[in-house]
Design a protein around this motif. Structure first.
Motif, PDB file in Angstrom:
ATOM      1  N   PHE A  39       0.866  -1.178   0.000  1.00 54.76           N
ATOM      2  CA  PHE A  39       0.000   0.000   0.000  1.00 54.76           C
ATOM      3  C   PHE A  39       0.901   1.226   0.000  1.00 54.76           C
ATOM      4  O   PHE A  39       1.778   1.357   0.858  1.00 54.76           O
ATOM      5  CB  PHE A  39      -0.901   0.004   1.232  1.00 54.76           C
ATOM      6  N   ALA A  41       1.153   5.389   0.080  1.00 51.37           N
ATOM      7  CA  ALA A  41       0.472   6.632   0.442  1.00 51.37           C
ATOM      8  C   ALA A  41       1.416   7.798   0.218  1.00 51.37           C
ATOM      9  O   ALA A  41       2.603   7.722   0.557  1.00 51.37           O
ATOM     10  CB  ALA A  41       0.032   6.592   1.901  1.00 51.37           C
ATOM     11  N   VAL A 239      -2.487   9.379  -7.910  1.00 52.57           N
ATOM     12  CA  VAL A 239      -3.687   8.668  -7.458  1.00 52.57           C
ATOM     13  C   VAL A 239      -4.694   8.525  -8.598  1.00 52.57           C
ATOM     14  O   VAL A 239      -5.424   7.534  -8.686  1.00 52.57           O
ATOM     15  CB  VAL A 239      -4.304   9.352  -6.218  1.00 52.57           C
ATOM     16  N   ASP A 245      -1.979   4.457  -3.897  1.00 53.02           N
ATOM     17  CA  ASP A 245      -3.282   4.072  -3.358  1.00 53.02           C
ATOM     18  C   ASP A 245      -3.978   5.188  -2.595  1.00 53.02           C
ATOM     19  O   ASP A 245      -5.200   5.183  -2.464  1.00 53.02           O
ATOM     20  CB  ASP A 245      -3.109   2.873  -2.423  1.00 53.02           C
ATOM     21  N   PHE A 246      -3.196   6.130  -2.083  1.00 56.38           N
ATOM     22  CA  PHE A 246      -3.767   7.147  -1.204  1.00 56.38           C
ATOM     23  C   PHE A 246      -2.984   8.441  -1.356  1.00 56.38           C
ATOM     24  O   PHE A 246      -1.743   8.427  -1.389  1.00 56.38           O
ATOM     25  CB  PHE A 246      -3.694   6.666   0.255  1.00 56.38           C
ATOM     26  N   ASP A 248      -2.812  12.337   0.385  1.00 53.28           N
ATOM     27  CA  ASP A 248      -3.239  13.170   1.504  1.00 53.28           C
ATOM     28  C   ASP A 248      -3.163  14.645   1.141  1.00 53.28           C
ATOM     29  O   ASP A 248      -2.369  15.053   0.290  1.00 53.28           O
ATOM     30  CB  ASP A 248      -2.324  12.895   2.707  1.00 53.28           C
ATOM     31  N   SER A 480      -8.610  14.270   0.890  1.00 56.72           N
ATOM     32  CA  SER A 480      -7.755  13.124   0.599  1.00 56.72           C
ATOM     33  C   SER A 480      -8.471  12.229  -0.400  1.00 56.72           C
ATOM     34  O   SER A 480      -9.684  12.340  -0.603  1.00 56.72           O
ATOM     35  CB  SER A 480      -7.433  12.340   1.875  1.00 56.72           C
ATOM     36  N   ALA A 482      -8.452   8.081  -2.230  1.00 56.11           N
ATOM     37  CA  ALA A 482      -7.950   6.705  -2.218  1.00 56.11           C
ATOM     38  C   ALA A 482      -8.508   5.957  -3.421  1.00 56.11           C
ATOM     39  O   ALA A 482      -9.618   6.255  -3.897  1.00 56.11           O
ATOM     40  CB  ALA A 482      -8.354   5.996  -0.921  1.00 56.11           C
ATOM     41  N   ARG A 483      -7.765   5.008  -3.908  1.00 58.80           N
ATOM     42  CA  ARG A 483      -8.268   4.138  -4.960  1.00 58.80           C
ATOM     43  C   ARG A 483      -9.443   3.342  -4.415  1.00 58.80           C
ATOM     44  O   ARG A 483      -9.448   2.921  -3.255  1.00 58.80           O
ATOM     45  CB  ARG A 483      -7.174   3.183  -5.440  1.00 58.80           C
ATOM     46  N   ALA A 489      -9.675   3.266   4.079  1.00 53.77           N
ATOM     47  CA  ALA A 489      -8.625   4.284   3.936  1.00 53.77           C
ATOM     48  C   ALA A 489      -8.918   5.416   4.918  1.00 53.77           C
ATOM     49  O   ALA A 489     -10.082   5.778   5.120  1.00 53.77           O
ATOM     50  CB  ALA A 489      -8.581   4.805   2.509  1.00 53.77           C
ATOM     51  N   PHE A 502      -2.920   3.363   8.682  1.00 55.55           N
ATOM     52  CA  PHE A 502      -3.129   2.427   7.575  1.00 55.55           C
ATOM     53  C   PHE A 502      -3.214   0.982   8.031  1.00 55.55           C
ATOM     54  O   PHE A 502      -3.262   0.075   7.195  1.00 55.55           O
ATOM     55  CB  PHE A 502      -2.009   2.599   6.539  1.00 55.55           C
ATOM     56  N   VAL A 505      -6.543  -0.679   6.828  1.00 55.73           N
ATOM     57  CA  VAL A 505      -6.830  -0.700   5.390  1.00 55.73           C
ATOM     58  C   VAL A 505      -6.856  -2.139   4.898  1.00 55.73           C
ATOM     59  O   VAL A 505      -6.055  -2.982   5.335  1.00 55.73           O
ATOM     60  CB  VAL A 505      -5.756   0.102   4.621  1.00 55.73           C
TER      61      VAL A 505
END
Length: 508
Positions: A39, A41, A239, A245-246, A248, A480, A482-483, A489, A502, A505
């Motif tokens: 994952f 971020a 993203v 994946d994330f 911020d 934020s 996220a996929r 998330a 995380f 997740v």
């Protein structure tokens, strides 16, 4: 697929492109259906200024990494109330000068047992001789009487205070209080009790950690966590393309791009960023309370939020912490040029002119400053917008200038008072010094009931609302993305426990 690589980072460092894209979440071989392999971020970076020492590093990306590796005794929830983590419980004595804290049964990443000695070592480190960068919790914990603290047994510690405080758990939830291992001196390869085990870290580039299957709060589904530094445009592009994946802390412009886009879930968490002006109350013209009152009525807050912050927020009211424990709900200050004139006349001030020191360090700062200058001009006041260096702005603004700007993340109201508004507070941007205010704070700390503390804190808020140095004009949403191949998330108020975590997740 076209790779997006932040400046200063190699393709390998960002792990983008081709079949090995780190952004892809996959069901791990031999893992459960909810497990994920890697994952990734992305957070706003700060190059060489980033760090991983929980005693001194304060950037949002620093906090995200430290949440992965470490735990605190307490953390704060979305309403800025302390909630137990490594502390199973905490009880004060009758006068609030001693706290007995029962600890959870937890293990360090190297297999050692977590004990009360680790707590005492952490507190002693924070209160000991400062290193090159000061320990950020030193002022928060300065009420601790270190010589009188003791380990009752392996899982019970007693913390002694020099003065009563029935809100000591709030101090233990502040920045800089995460627990490090007894005897740890080299924190460049940290050993923690947190959900992920440190693997590697390159400031300004990448942090890598792996799942702690012995974590006291449950093993993470994510097997490998990567936290990378990236500028806003790079976070958005990565993203969007599925390479991370994330993402911020996106800008309002990024949010407009992502809204309704398939494959990405956008989260907008209200009441997450607090924008303010800070008047230096120790120098003209803001040493006069009527001038400060005039500035509070010199701002059209709705216009500042709509134009300067692209509508991604709400109007605030010169009282910190809307929605948090102890918030005082007072009548909204409005834009009133006539009242500005009356207040300045009462102050004996004519042809008021002052500098506003700002810099492009946060979204909308410069636009808000110039819009405020226009609003002040309609009140017959001249505001000169002075642009500072983005790299040194917050350090410069702490002591220089007459009127400055700032952005705060959420913070418990007692910690806001202690760190920014008591005489001698380390982050006293308004140079506020009021003996009555200091006495009220000490009285609140010594008050055993929440109801009693609420009443005292309201009086303190009323003082600031009337003649303080801060103008809190807007609260912003935290954006934020996220996929949509993942669930859980993090979407929470910054600085709270659930933000940037995380370990819960999982793949959908």
């Amino acid at each position: 697929m076209r790779s997006v690589v932040p400046p200063g980072m190699s393709r390998r460092g960002f792990l983008l492109g081709g079949a090995a894209a780190a952004g892809a979440l996959a069901v791990g071989c031999g893992q459960g259906a909810g497990d994920t392999e890697t994952f990734t971020a992305a957070f706003q970076g700060s190059g060489a200024g980033e760090g991983i020492d929980p005693g001194v590093n304060t950037l949002f990306i620093d906090e995200a990494r430290m949440k992965a590796v470490y735990d605190g005794l307490f953390e704060i929830d979305g309403a800025m109330r302390p909630t137990p983590r490594l502390a199973a419980s905490a009880e004060p004595n009758a006068d609030g000068t001693r706290w007995r804290i029962a600890l959870r049964d937890a293990q360090w990443h190297d297999g050692k047992k977590f004990t009360s000695r680790d707590v005492l070592y952490t507190v002693a480190r924070v209160l000991g001789p400062p290193q090159r960068r000061p320990f950020i919790a030193a002022s928060t914990l300065d009420q601790v009487d270190l010589g009188q603290c003791r380990a009752v047994d392996d899982l019970t510690v007693e913390i002694a205070l020099r003065q009563p405080s029935f809100e000591f758990p709030a101090a233990l939830s502040a920045y800089g209080t995460k627990i490090i291992q007894d005897g740890a001196t080299d924190l460049t390869r940290p050993v923690g009790t947190g959900p992920f085990v440190f693997e590697s870290f390159e400031p300004g580039k990448q942090f890598v950690a792996t799942a702690n299957d012995r974590y006291w709060d449950g093993a993470p589904s994510v097997r490998r966590l990567e936290i990378i530094s990236a500028e806003s445009d790079a976070r958005l592009a990565a993203v969007q393309s599925g390479q991370i994946d994330f993402a911020d802390n996106l800008t309002p412009a990024s949010a407009r791009t992502l809204r309704g886009r398939s494959g990405v879930s956008l989260e907008s968490t209200p009441n997450s960023g607090i924008y303010f002006f800070a008047m230096k109350t120790d120098r003209p013209p803001f040493d006069n309370p009527d001038v400060r009152r005039a500035v509070m009525r010199m701002m059209d807050r709705a216009e500042l939020v709509k134009v300067g912050l692209a509508g991604e927020g709400e109007v605030s009211n010169d009282v910190f912490g809307k929605g948090y424990q102890y918030y005082a709900d007072l009548p909204q200050h409005g834009y009133d040029p006539d009242e500005v004139g009356r207040l300045l006349s009462r102050a004996g001030v004519r042809d008021l002119s002052f500098d506003l020191f700002t810099a492009p360090v946060a979204y909308g700062f410069v636009e808000v400053a110039r819009l405020f200058a226009d609003q002040a001009a309609r009140c017959g006041v001249r505001v000169n917008v002075v642009l500072g260096s983005k790299d040194s702005y917050y350090a410069d603004a702490l002591n220089t200038g007459q009127l400055t700007m700032g952005q705060s993340g959420p913070l418990s109201i007692p910690n806001h008072f202690a760190s920014r508004l008591l005489t001698g507070s380390p982050q006293n941007r308004t140079k506020w010094s009021d003996p009555e205010f200091d006495r009220l704070y000490a009285r609140a700390q010594a008050t055993p009931t929440e109801e009693g503390r609420t009443a005292i804190y309201r009086t303190m808020h009323e003082i600031l609302y009337d003649r303080g140095g801060f103008v809190f004009f807007g609260t912003t949403n935290w954006l934020s993305a996220a996929r949509d191949t993942v669930r859980n998330a993090p979407a929470a108020v910054p600085n709270s426990h659930d933000w940037a975590r995380f370990d819960k997740v999982a793949a959908r």
